[in-house]
Design a protein around this motif. Structure first.
Motif, PDB file in Angstrom:
ATOM      1  N   VAL A 197      36.475  51.612   5.059  1.00  0.00           N
ATOM      2  CA  VAL A 197      36.842  51.816   6.463  1.00  0.00           C
ATOM      3  C   VAL A 197      35.890  52.827   7.075  1.00  0.00           C
ATOM      4  CG1 VAL A 197      39.264  51.228   6.154  1.00  0.00           C
ATOM      5  CG2 VAL A 197      38.532  53.603   5.895  1.00  0.00           C
ATOM      6  N   LEU A 198      35.892  52.860   8.399  1.00  0.00           N
ATOM      7  CA  LEU A 198      35.012  53.769   9.120  1.00  0.00           C
ATOM      8  C   LEU A 198      35.566  55.190   9.124  1.00  0.00           C
ATOM      9  CD1 LEU A 198      34.482  51.291  12.033  1.00  0.00           C
ATOM     10  CD2 LEU A 198      32.569  52.305  10.780  1.00  0.00           C
ATOM     11  N   ASP A 199      34.669  56.140   9.039  1.00  0.00           N
ATOM     12  CA  ASP A 199      34.997  57.558   9.223  1.00  0.00           C
ATOM     13  C   ASP A 199      35.839  57.701  10.496  1.00  0.00           C
ATOM     14  OD1 ASP A 199      34.969  60.302   9.468  1.00  0.00           O
ATOM     15  OD2 ASP A 199      32.849  60.448   9.980  1.00  0.00           O
ATOM     16  N   THR A 200      36.872  58.516  10.454  1.00  0.00           N
ATOM     17  CA  THR A 200      37.725  58.595  11.651  1.00  0.00           C
ATOM     18  C   THR A 200      36.958  59.134  12.858  1.00  0.00           C
ATOM     19  OG1 THR A 200      38.673  60.811  11.819  1.00  0.00           O
ATOM     20  CG2 THR A 200      39.517  59.419  10.091  1.00  0.00           C
ATOM     21  N   TRP A 201      35.932  59.947  12.612  1.00  0.00           N
ATOM     22  CA  TRP A 201      35.151  60.467  13.742  1.00  0.00           C
ATOM     23  C   TRP A 201      34.356  59.351  14.400  1.00  0.00           C
ATOM     24  CZ3 TRP A 201      36.885  64.829  15.346  1.00  0.00           C
ATOM     25  CH2 TRP A 201      37.425  65.738  14.415  1.00  0.00           C
ATOM     26  N   PHE A 202      34.134  58.277  13.637  1.00  0.00           N
ATOM     27  CA  PHE A 202      33.419  57.152  14.225  1.00  0.00           C
ATOM     28  C   PHE A 202      34.248  56.566  15.372  1.00  0.00           C
ATOM     29  CE2 PHE A 202      31.772  52.865  14.659  1.00  0.00           C
ATOM     30  CZ  PHE A 202      30.403  53.081  14.569  1.00  0.00           C
ATOM     31  N   THR A 203      35.551  56.577  15.203  1.00  0.00           N
ATOM     32  CA  THR A 203      36.447  56.088  16.251  1.00  0.00           C
ATOM     33  C   THR A 203      36.719  57.160  17.311  1.00  0.00           C
ATOM     34  OG1 THR A 203      37.511  54.668  14.629  1.00  0.00           O
ATOM     35  CG2 THR A 203      38.680  55.002  16.702  1.00  0.00           C
ATOM     36  N   SER A 204      37.010  58.371  16.863  1.00  0.00           N
ATOM     37  CA  SER A 204      37.382  59.384  17.860  1.00  0.00           C
ATOM     38  C   SER A 204      36.172  59.835  18.688  1.00  0.00           C
ATOM     39  CB  SER A 204      38.097  60.563  17.230  1.00  0.00           C
ATOM     40  OG  SER A 204      37.454  60.979  16.068  1.00  0.00           O
ATOM     41  N   SER A 205      34.992  59.508  18.250  1.00  0.00           N
ATOM     42  CA  SER A 205      33.820  59.806  19.087  1.00  0.00           C
ATOM     43  C   SER A 205      33.712  58.824  20.247  1.00  0.00           C
ATOM     44  CB  SER A 205      32.542  59.741  18.247  1.00  0.00           C
ATOM     45  OG  SER A 205      32.456  58.495  17.602  1.00  0.00           O
ATOM     46  N   MET A 206      34.655  57.901  20.328  1.00  0.00           N
ATOM     47  CA  MET A 206      34.667  56.929  21.421  1.00  0.00           C
ATOM     48  C   MET A 206      35.793  57.213  22.422  1.00  0.00           C
ATOM     49  SD  MET A 206      32.135  54.924  20.746  1.00  0.00           S
ATOM     50  CE  MET A 206      32.374  53.493  21.801  1.00  0.00           C
ATOM     51  N   THR A 207      36.410  58.383  22.346  1.00  0.00           N
ATOM     52  CA  THR A 207      37.588  58.631  23.197  1.00  0.00           C
ATOM     53  C   THR A 207      37.385  58.341  24.688  1.00  0.00           C
ATOM     54  OG1 THR A 207      37.039  60.974  23.075  1.00  0.00           O
ATOM     55  CG2 THR A 207      38.872  60.207  21.716  1.00  0.00           C
ATOM     56  N   PRO A 208      36.216  58.633  25.272  1.00  0.00           N
ATOM     57  CA  PRO A 208      36.097  58.281  26.698  1.00  0.00           C
ATOM     58  C   PRO A 208      36.316  56.786  26.917  1.00  0.00           C
ATOM     59  CG  PRO A 208      34.321  59.755  26.062  1.00  0.00           C
ATOM     60  CD  PRO A 208      35.030  59.355  24.791  1.00  0.00           C
ATOM     61  N   GLN A 209      35.743  55.976  26.042  1.00  0.00           N
ATOM     62  CA  GLN A 209      35.908  54.523  26.190  1.00  0.00           C
ATOM     63  C   GLN A 209      37.327  54.084  25.846  1.00  0.00           C
ATOM     64  OE1 GLN A 209      33.020  55.894  24.887  1.00  0.00           O
ATOM     65  NE2 GLN A 209      32.185  55.500  26.920  1.00  0.00           N
ATOM     66  N   LEU A 210      37.909  54.711  24.834  1.00  0.00           N
ATOM     67  CA  LEU A 210      39.275  54.340  24.452  1.00  0.00           C
ATOM     68  C   LEU A 210      40.201  54.486  25.662  1.00  0.00           C
ATOM     69  CD1 LEU A 210      39.694  56.049  20.946  1.00  0.00           C
ATOM     70  CD2 LEU A 210      38.758  53.802  21.486  1.00  0.00           C
ATOM     71  N   ALA A 211      39.989  55.533  26.431  1.00  0.00           N
ATOM     72  CA  ALA A 211      40.854  55.771  27.588  1.00  0.00           C
ATOM     73  C   ALA A 211      40.434  54.912  28.770  1.00  0.00           C
ATOM     74  CB  ALA A 211      40.815  57.253  27.967  1.00  0.00           C
ATOM     75  N   ILE A 212      39.160  54.915  29.067  1.00  0.00           N
ATOM     76  CA  ILE A 212      38.683  54.238  30.280  1.00  0.00           C
ATOM     77  C   ILE A 212      38.920  52.730  30.219  1.00  0.00           C
ATOM     78  CG2 ILE A 212      36.578  53.614  31.532  1.00  0.00           C
ATOM     79  CD1 ILE A 212      35.594  56.498  30.941  1.00  0.00           C
ATOM     80  N   GLN A 213      38.760  52.158  29.037  1.00  0.00           N
ATOM     81  CA  GLN A 213      38.907  50.705  28.945  1.00  0.00           C
ATOM     82  C   GLN A 213      40.356  50.238  29.033  1.00  0.00           C
ATOM     83  OE1 GLN A 213      36.417  48.804  25.979  1.00  0.00           O
ATOM     84  NE2 GLN A 213      34.710  50.174  26.459  1.00  0.00           N
TER      85      GLN A 213
END
Length: 789
Positions: free
Chosen positions: A448-464
């Motif tokens: 699985v991906l490092d969790t920071w790999f996902t949390s480094s996308m927080t602007p997109q997670l929210a905006i999308q």
RNA sequence: GGGCUCGUAGUCCAGUGGUUAAGACGCCGCCUUCACACGGCGGAGACCCGAGGUUCGACUCCUCGCGGGCCCACCA
């Protein structure tokens, strides 16, 4: 109402805010957007005081901006794809992840979260965080998995990810790769053995704690300035027992005073060994295999467990007379926190994000951000300068975002998922097309991906989560609030990702909060020194907790003291009572004078002039993120100018003044209290809302104080010496009070006051106010004197 | 070991190249018709971590120490 019941009121007000959608992001509004890349708290238990502290601080800024008229985009997410959640689920449910398939375990976690999250998030609502909780993401949900996997595909397309054999931290006991957070320092007893290596027929002594790694020895190193070994440079040394030869080399990473000052390098011994391997392109030799047993090159020791091999090899070294000294030592080693086993480095295939070539650019990206406080940028810079490796993003865990990747069984080709099929679980799903070689037989990527790999996308997670046509206006975001210990993780990775994907920074401003300490140390569960914010709220109110959080500047750690919270609670009581006094005199809307009187009393003018100064200072402070200054300005003014002095000065007029005098007084009281409520609204949102609802809602347009405009300065004729005049008045009042106190008289004791003629002249126009507030029968001219009657 | 940061009354913290060094908690004393005793007023309490230096002048700027904290690295 006689007193303010914060328990009842805060609950009621939270419901009011939710029902009326006070903090809803308005997608249709034309107002300028202010967007916040809210930190998603890790779901690993309950909200702790450090959370309360830093989220309150970011909320001060957000509430100010909202009152300033911005359309606020303030999402809320939870970070629940990582190990902490996995651990929490295991603990709560009494299960172990490795006993389940990934799909099953993810399902268990997802269900668990569904039950637990509302209560978890409620803590944030309870301290008055003004997020739009409808804009919500969970980093393990489909939406986030899709974006995270898209990120991987996009980086792959851009040539930024690669897979290669690399040393990874490995637990030989659990037989899994592990990440850095799973490591623990542990002081262990060990033995330093001094061994004889032969160079050109001469003996050199090398000390090691890991004799079992001898078969993997690839070189020996000494420090370039170490004269003892200088002559050996470039010669070959013979490894004891195994009898093969390795070069003698020099490197600055050797400490001359450790052991004998000369060290053996085995490719997977420790971090430095691996650096040397890389720096000098040394051979790669694996002494220990994934099952924790000795590998092929160990010869007769092959198949032994590590400790067994160590004992056997030590024994054989002794027999051959090449072990000259053995000393017991204690040293810190990395162990797997779950089983306590010493961690090994093992070669395995891992995915990386290639970014070491971007160091210069990363520094530029950091320069473009506005850091508050500015010195926090040093940590970012420092981290980048020290970067030695590309970003290892694969984790051999269960509960996380899977790689959207398969491998062709026939030709070994990497097959990526199609964007349209995201999110995928390669273990369960299949690629859309056959492999180039024609085969349809695939091996899924299990990592699985490092969790920071996902949390480094927080602007997109929210905006999308927003409609497509909105998304562009939300990015880049205005603000990233976070704590300082994760600058090198979350902030750094978000900046990198954003620039790799979109060639721009993800946000323009960064505010870094400190954390809460107890006896000088960071509060942490593992240290057993936690204070539960829930209990604080229960006992003192959320306003009091926030009031305390507002007393520390950005980036400053603060020592927790319950007494500080008491001050907040007192403020709440005080402002409630001050309002009670004012509205005792203003019984109904008819009494409310919202328009400035034509002829203003001098004392009112002086008071409002002082308030204008506070409004200006507070606004300036907020504009530079100095909320603690804004708070102390308003708080000081409220307590010491408004309550201690102005309210006392104005009593004569409210009780026994002429109609006009009274109306003027009530106008000033009514409008200055509103200004104070607004100045304090970002800090103590509950009591200010309560008083606004009770007394101001009818006349004001907005249904909540938090949507009302930030106070503007009063339009009054200000004069240069206003402040001097007002301060002089207060100084005299204070001196009279002192005299009364020294004489053990009541504050209301009647007196005859004598003051200098000069002073009296200066106080023209406010003598009557002075007379009444000190209860003077007469004010004479002469040297300062207070006489009791 | 490296980077950053903090060190001001018993405690938590403000603060500025020249101030009577601010406030809060705690402490002491006094004060109850008239918003508030969940209060008011007053008071005591700080050689501003240490040593040098810059300056007419430093708590404030610089250097070096000492002590706390965080992050990173090391752990042969």
């Amino acid at each position: 109402m006689d007193s303010y019941d914060f328990k009842e009121a805060e609950k009621r007000i939270i419901k009011f805010w939710e029902r009326e959608k006070i903090y809803k992001f308005d997608a249709k509004s034309k107002k300028k957007i202010y967007s916040i890349d809210t930190p998603p708290p890790t779901v690993s238990g309950k909200m702790h005081i450090g959370h309360a502290f830093s989220y309150a601080q970011q909320d001060f800024i957000v509430r100010y901006k909202r009152m300033k008229g911005f359309n606020i985009f303030y999402p809320f997410g939870t970070d629940d794809n990582g190990l902490p959640t996995e651990r929490l689920v295991e603990k709560t449910k009494g299960i172990r992840a490795k006993d389940f398939s990934r799909e099953e375990f993810i399902k268990i976690c997802t269900n668990f979260l569904k039950e637990e999250l509302p209560a978890f998030i409620q803590d944030w609502k309870n301290i008055g965080i003004s997020s739009d909780f409808d804009i919500y993401y969970s980093t393990i949900n489909e939406h986030c998995r899709r974006i995270s996997q898209w990120s991987f595909l996009d980086l792959h397309k851009k040539g930024r990810v690669y897979r290669k054999d690399a040393p990874a931290m490995w637990c030989p006991e659990c037989q899994t790769g592990i990440s850095q957070v799973e490591c623990q320092d542990k002081i262990l007893k060990s033995k330093f053995v001094h061994l004889v290596f032969r160079v050109d027929g001469k003996d050199i002594i090398i000390a090691t704690t890991r004799p079992e790694l001898l078969p993997a020895c690839v070189a020996v190193f000494y420090h370039p300035s170490d004269k003892r070994y200088k002559a050996l440079k470039g010669r070959m040394a013979e490894v004891p027992l195994f009898k093969f030869k390795v070069p003698v080399m020099e490197d600055e990473r050797v400490s001359m005073d450790k052991g004998t000052g000369i060290v053996m390098c085995c490719t997977f011994g420790d971090q430095t060994d691996m650096e040397w391997q890389k720096a000098y392109n040394l051979a790669i030799k694996e002494a220990i295999s994934k099952n924790g047993r000795m590998a092929e090159i160990a010869g007769q020791y092959k198949g032994m467990r590590i400790k067994e091999a160590r004992a056997n090899i030590t024994e054989d070294l002794k027999k051959q007379g090449v072990l000259v000294k053995e000393e017991g030592i204690e040293h810190a080693v990395n162990v797997h926190e779950r089983c306590g086993t010493e961690i090994e480095f093992v070669k395995s295939k891992q995915w990386f994000v290639r970014y070491l070539d971007l160091k210069e650019k990363m520094l530029e990206w950091g320069n473009e951000l506005k850091w508050h406080p500015s010195h926090m940028k040093h940590r970012y810079d420092n981290w980048i300068r020290g970067l030695q490796w590309d970003w290892l993003i694969s984790r051999q865990r269960y509960f996380g975002v899977p790689f959207p990747v398969w491998y062709c069984k026939k030709c070994n080709e990497v097959v990526l998922a199609d964007e349209t099929q995201l999110p995928v679980d390669p273990v369960k799903d299949k690629p859309k097309k056959k492999c180039k070689c024609g085969s349809a037989d695939f091996e899924p990527e299990n990592d699985v991906l490092d969790t920071w790999f996902t949390s480094s996308m927080t602007p997109q997670l929210a905006i999308q989560l927003m409609p497509k046509n909105m998304q562009e206006s939300l990015f880049p975001m205005s603000l990233r609030p976070q704590a300082h210990e994760i600058i090198t993780f979350w902030l750094f990775n978000t900046v990198v990702k954003s620039n790799l994907h979109y060639s721009k920074n993800p946000f323009s401003d960064v505010i870094i909060s400190g954390f809460v300490t107890l006896h000088g140390e960071k509060m942490a569960k593992s240290k057993g020194n936690v204070i539960e914010p829930q209990a604080v709220v229960e006992k003192y109110s959320a306003d009091a907790l926030r009031f305390w959080a507002a007393s520390s500047k950005l980036g400053e750690d603060m020592e927790y003291r319950e007494n500080e919270i008491v001050a907040g609670k007192k403020f709440v009581t005080k402002i409630f009572n001050a309002a009670r006094f004012i509205f005792m005199n203003i019984k109904n809307d008819k009494d409310k004078k919202t328009r400035q009187p034509k002829k203003m009393e001098e004392i009112d003018r002086l008071f409002l002039s002082r308030l204008n100064e506070v409004i200006e200072n507070s606004t300036n402070a907020f504009d530079s993120y100095e909320y603690s200054k804004a708070k102390s300005e308003a708080d000081y003014f409220f307590w010491h100018v408004f309550c201690d002095n102005y309210l006392e000065l104005v009593k004569r007029r409210t009780y026994s003044g002429t109609k006009e005098e009274k109306e003027n007084a009530l106008y000033t009281l009514h409008s200055s209290l509103l200004a104070i409520l607004k100045l304090m609204a970002p800090f103590t949102p509950f009591i200010t809302e309560e008083l606004y609802q009770q007394h101001y809602k009818n006349q004001e347009k907005e249904k909540s104080i938090h949507l009302a405009g930030w106070p503007e300065k009063f339009r009054i004729a200000e004069k240069k010496d206003d402040a001097d005049k007002f301060n002089l008045l207060i100084e005299i009042i204070s001196k009279v009070r002192q005299a009364k106190s020294e004489a053990n008289k009541s504050i209301k004791a009647e007196i005859i006051l004598t003051i200098e003629k000069e002073t009296k002249d200066k106080l023209k126009g406010i003598m009557q106010d002075l007379t009444s507030v000190i209860n003077a029968k007469e004010i004479k001219e002469g040297e300062f004197k207070v006489e009791f009657i």
